[in-house]
Scaffold this motif. Structure first.
Motif, PDB file in Angstrom:
ATOM      1  N   ALA A   1       0.821  -1.212   0.000  1.00  0.00           N
ATOM      2  CA  ALA A   1       0.000   0.000   0.000  1.00  0.00           C
ATOM      3  C   ALA A   1       0.854   1.260   0.000  1.00  0.00           C
ATOM      4  O   ALA A   1       0.520   2.253  -0.654  1.00  0.00           O
ATOM      5  N   LEU A   2       1.965   1.217   0.727  1.00  0.00           N
ATOM      6  CA  LEU A   2       2.858   2.383   0.748  1.00  0.00           C
ATOM      7  C   LEU A   2       3.511   2.589  -0.620  1.00  0.00           C
ATOM      8  O   LEU A   2       3.671   3.733  -1.078  1.00  0.00           O
ATOM      9  N   GLU A   3       3.860   1.501  -1.262  1.00  0.00           N
ATOM     10  CA  GLU A   3       4.467   1.615  -2.596  1.00  0.00           C
ATOM     11  C   GLU A   3       3.474   2.164  -3.619  1.00  0.00           C
ATOM     12  O   GLU A   3       3.851   2.930  -4.514  1.00  0.00           O
ATOM     13  N   ARG A   4       2.202   1.788  -3.477  1.00  0.00           N
ATOM     14  CA  ARG A   4       1.184   2.241  -4.433  1.00  0.00           C
ATOM     15  C   ARG A   4       0.553   3.573  -4.044  1.00  0.00           C
ATOM     16  O   ARG A   4      -0.255   4.114  -4.796  1.00  0.00           O
ATOM     17  N   GLY A   5       0.916   4.113  -2.873  1.00  0.00           N
ATOM     18  CA  GLY A   5       0.347   5.386  -2.433  1.00  0.00           C
ATOM     19  C   GLY A   5      -1.105   5.276  -2.023  1.00  0.00           C
ATOM     20  O   GLY A   5      -1.912   6.168  -2.310  1.00  0.00           O
ATOM     21  N   CYS A   6      -1.466   4.177  -1.341  1.00  0.00           N
ATOM     22  CA  CYS A   6      -2.864   3.932  -0.989  1.00  0.00           C
ATOM     23  C   CYS A   6      -3.270   4.559   0.350  1.00  0.00           C
ATOM     24  O   CYS A   6      -4.446   4.491   0.711  1.00  0.00           O
ATOM     25  N   PHE A   7      -2.327   5.115   1.093  1.00  0.00           N
ATOM     26  CA  PHE A   7      -2.696   5.760   2.348  1.00  0.00           C
ATOM     27  C   PHE A   7      -3.150   7.194   2.069  1.00  0.00           C
ATOM     28  O   PHE A   7      -2.552   7.903   1.258  1.00  0.00           O
ATOM     29  N   GLU A   8      -4.214   7.593   2.716  1.00  0.00           N
ATOM     30  CA  GLU A   8      -4.676   8.969   2.602  1.00  0.00           C
ATOM     31  C   GLU A   8      -4.781   9.599   3.982  1.00  0.00           C
ATOM     32  O   GLU A   8      -4.651   8.914   5.001  1.00  0.00           O
ATOM     33  N   VAL A   9      -5.013  10.897   3.995  1.00  0.00           N
ATOM     34  CA  VAL A   9      -5.057  11.648   5.244  1.00  0.00           C
ATOM     35  C   VAL A   9      -6.446  12.236   5.434  1.00  0.00           C
ATOM     36  O   VAL A   9      -7.002  12.829   4.508  1.00  0.00           O
ATOM     37  N   HIS A  10      -7.007  12.035   6.623  1.00  0.00           N
ATOM     38  CA  HIS A  10      -8.215  12.735   7.027  1.00  0.00           C
ATOM     39  C   HIS A  10      -7.836  13.777   8.073  1.00  0.00           C
ATOM     40  O   HIS A  10      -6.811  13.665   8.748  1.00  0.00           O
ATOM     41  N   TYR A  11      -8.687  14.783   8.202  1.00  0.00           N
ATOM     42  CA  TYR A  11      -8.348  15.914   9.061  1.00  0.00           C
ATOM     43  C   TYR A  11      -9.481  16.163  10.053  1.00  0.00           C
ATOM     44  O   TYR A  11     -10.638  16.296   9.664  1.00  0.00           O
ATOM     45  N   GLN A  12      -9.112  16.210  11.342  1.00  0.00           N
ATOM     46  CA  GLN A  12     -10.103  16.523  12.368  1.00  0.00           C
ATOM     47  C   GLN A  12      -9.892  17.969  12.823  1.00  0.00           C
ATOM     48  O   GLN A  12      -8.826  18.333  13.305  1.00  0.00           O
ATOM     49  N   PRO A  13     -10.943  18.801  12.673  1.00  0.00           N
ATOM     50  CA  PRO A  13     -10.780  20.216  13.026  1.00  0.00           C
ATOM     51  C   PRO A  13     -10.547  20.420  14.515  1.00  0.00           C
ATOM     52  O   PRO A  13     -11.048  19.673  15.359  1.00  0.00           O
ATOM     53  N   LYS A  14      -9.793  21.467  14.828  1.00  0.00           N
ATOM     54  CA  LYS A  14      -9.660  21.978  16.179  1.00  0.00           C
ATOM     55  C   LYS A  14     -10.241  23.391  16.168  1.00  0.00           C
ATOM     56  O   LYS A  14      -9.878  24.206  15.311  1.00  0.00           O
TER      57      LYS A  14
END
Length: 702
Positions: free
Chosen positions: A452-465
């Protein structure tokens, strides 16, 4: 109206305004049995629930009646005593408000003569209930730390540089044979000559302290009170004042006599394999029994691993016994690359080895270690001018799951080793089917994660403060992984695997790069830039040149360091704290903000706030959950916020899930808020839409 009269009126108006806007009540009363009020300021309503007209001349209630019955005699005695001596008084007591609520107040005043020469009392009364609660919470915290000191199993001490004890706990007194800590302090006045069997050890102690500011595992033979001798291990550090002056030494002491005696016994016995230098079968039995006893005492797992080299017989027969011996010696040397000093590797004979792996709470850590063992064994070996590769079949038995004695564990590890051979060699198998399933699942997860790291399958979610107005002031970047075959995989599953396998470095790099790029897009043209927060794992924080790595990523994206927060937990300070401080200062020089995550879950957070250059403390959700229902939780949260404010730290509350929690924390002065009440973690597009809509999280309808 002349100028003098105008100034008098202005002065009177200013005095009335100041008096009536104070949080509390100014008063004048008659020194009688009712404390009859002649004048009260408008603050009386907030303080008591009664208006001025209801209090003056006892129209509705007297101040004597407002005073809590159990406190009346004490209050009157204190005021009368001060009046008789012509002095000011200050007294704390309780009042009963109109609504029936009991509140603590402090009254300060003085007895004076009025315009007619009559004795009256003038003063000011304010509510101190919240302050008393905060002080109470801090006193409880101090009591808990004192309890730890008094009941610790290790000896704890403070000494002067010239060798006098300033403080000692009961465990240290017992260790040295004294009836009490006070007896130890009074009788053991010259540590260098009266404690150490070899007085030169104190000189070595001083030398290490001057060179490093601490001593670690400092072993010495010492005299007990009755003249007997024991071996101890000390860990201590220098305590210095604001100007760098040495105040004292403080540290801990453990009795290691049993270990030292055991080491002396080993020197007299032939307990090691002649070829490899590893422990032999006899010493393995002793180590295994010690490991079982330790695991039982600490409540953790112990792993026994039976290892049989694959294809050893082929090499031994084809190249000769000399090559076979060289192979065994090379493999034996490689175990030190993947085992800890607390672990044991023994040679039973031939090509059979046994590992005893201590102090494992999680199965995943055992699996990670076995992976490293297989990798080390599998590296090419030069024999007779040629390179060969050998594998190994590993069988694993766990205490107490697979046996509670050495013989059972070795037998079951041997059975599991043959299962590994049957499966195709160069692998490991657990004695139980369920543990094998867990091990295989974890290995599959690691392989999927690498892909998954090689294919770029991780994404980022953002929790507001958000701030107290519910306006978004920052976001926390959180890794998310949705695998085509495995489905959605939570961080609680893949983060530990990443840390154990070293994948935490590329994973964090991926998260940082995405989060920095998103922050730059959001902050283009913003008057007040959002700050993006990313958590750094302890292993990543202390490995390599993390500061240069972050600086490089910031440069690639073109994001200002002032728009970045890096979160660490107190775990990073538990090992090499000097290195941790050095890294934090480098980050501060770079310009990023630093936050302590999960504040309130560890033992030493207060000292960390004082010692380390942190900007932000994030209250752990355990200090927020149920605070609206449990007074003790609310008191601790209130004290933590007050502490953060006193140290001029930004205080962020995590896990805010109800409006009542939000309102309480806001009222106490918390700076920022984060939790499901406000928003769950969302993709970049969703957060961009929130910002485009005004950047304010609306209050949910009840």
């Amino acid at each position: 109206m002349n100028l003098t009269m105008s100034r008098m009126l202005d002065g009177s108006r200013i005095l009335d305004t100041l008096m009536n806007n104070l949080e509390g009540m100014a008063y004048r009363c008659v020194d009688d049995e009712h404390w009859t009020m002649i004048f009260v300021s408008q603050g009386c309503a907030g303080l008591t629930g009664y208006t001025a007209s209801e209090l003056i001349d006892q129209t509705c209630i007297s101040w004597e009646q407002l005073t809590f019955a159990e406190d009346r005699h004490r209050v009157r005695a204190a005021i009368r005593a001060a009046a008789d001596r012509g002095r000011r008084f200050a007294v704390e007591y309780r009042i009963v408000k109109r609504c029936g609520e009991l509140r603590w107040v402090v009254e300060r005043g003085v007895a004076v003569a009025d315009e007619h020469g009559e004795c009256v009392i003038e003063g000011f009364i304010e509510d101190v209930t919240e302050r008393r609660a905060t002080l109470g919470a801090l006193e409880q915290a101090e009591s808990r730390y004192r309890n730890i000191f008094e009941h610790a199993s290790e000896g704890i001490f403070q000494t002067t540089e010239d060798g006098r004890y300033l403080a000692a706990n009961p465990a240290l007194a017992r260790l040295y044979g004294y009836p009490s800590p006070q007896s130890l302090i009074e009788n053991l006045s010259d540590i260098g000559r009266r404690l150490y069997v070899d007085p030169k050890r104190r000189d070595e102690f001083h030398r290490l302290m001057q060179a490093h500011g601490e001593v670690l595992n400092f072993e010495s033979e010492v005299f007990c009170h009755d003249g007997s001798r024991i071996w101890v291990s000390e860990n201590a550090h220098s305590v210095r004042g604001p100007q760098g002056e040495l105040l004292c030494y403080e540290g801990t002491v453990q009795d290691i006599s049993e270990r030292k005696h055991y080491q002396a016994q080993l020197e007299r016995q032939a307990n090691h394999d002649m070829l490899t230098g590893l422990p032999n079968r006899v010493l393995l039995g002793d180590r295994l029994n010690q490991g079982i006893a330790r695991a039982e005492r600490l409540g953790c797992r112990l792993a026994v691993v039976f290892i049989d080299l694959d294809n050893f017989k082929f090499i031994n027969d084809s190249l000769g016994h000399k090559a076979g011996d060289d192979l065994l010696t090379a493999i034996a040397g490689r175990f030190s690359n993947c085992l800890r000093s607390s672990d044991t590797v023994a040679r039973l004979g031939g090509d059979e080895f046994v590992l005893v792996l201590n102090d494992h709470d999680e199965l995943s850590s055992v699996i990670s270690l076995l992976d490293r063992v297989l990798a080390e064994i599998g590296r090419p070996v030069a024999l007779s001018g040629r390179e060969f590769q050998v594998g190994a079949s590993l069988g694993v038995a766990l205490y107490p799951d697979d046996g509670r004695d050495a013989q059972s564990l070795l037998k079951h590890a041997d059975v599991a080793m043959y299962a590994a051979k049957d499966r195709g060699r160069n692998n490991f198998q657990f004695f139980t089917r369920e543990l094998n399933r867990v091990a295989e699942e974890r290995l599959n997860l690691e392989a999927a994660m690498r892909a998954a790291l090689e294919r770029g399958c991780f994404e980022v979610h953002y929790q507001p403060k958000v701030n107290h107005l519910r306006r978004i002031v920052g976001v926390e970047a959180l890794a998310r992984w949705n695998d085509p075959q495995l489905g959605s995989i939570g961080p609680d599953r893949f983060i530990p695997v990443a840390e154990e396998t070293g994948l935490i470095v590329p994973l964090t790099t991926t998260i940082l790069r995405q989060a920095f790029a998103a922050a730059r897009r959001w902050n283009l043209g913003r008057e007040h830039p959002l700050r993006v927060a990313v958590n750094l794992s302890p292993r990543l924080f202390l490995s390599g040149d993390i500061v240069a790595h972050v600086a490089c990523l910031l440069g690639e994206v073109g994001l200002s360091p002032s728009q970045v927060e890096l979160e660490v937990t107190e775990t990073v300070f538990l090992g090499d704290s000097d290195r941790a401080v050095s890294i934090l200062r480098e980050f501060k020089s770079l310009g990023v903000s630093l936050a302590m995550d999960d504040f309130g879950t560890g033992y030493s957070s207060l000292s960390y706030l004082r010692r380390f250059p942190l900007d932000i403390i994030k209250l752990d959700r355990s200090l927020v959950t149920d605070l609206e229902h449990e007074e003790e939780v609310a008191m601790i949260a209130r004290a933590a916020i007050s502490l953060g404010q006193s140290l001029r730290k930004t205080v962020v509350a995590e896990g805010v899930e109800t409006q009542a929690q939000f309102d309480f924390l806001r009222f106490q002065g918390c700076d920022e808020f984060q939790g499901y009440l406000l928003s769950r973690p969302v993709p970049e597009a969703a957060l961009s839409q929130l910002l485009a809509d005004g950047g304010v999280i609306p209050k949910k309808p009840v």
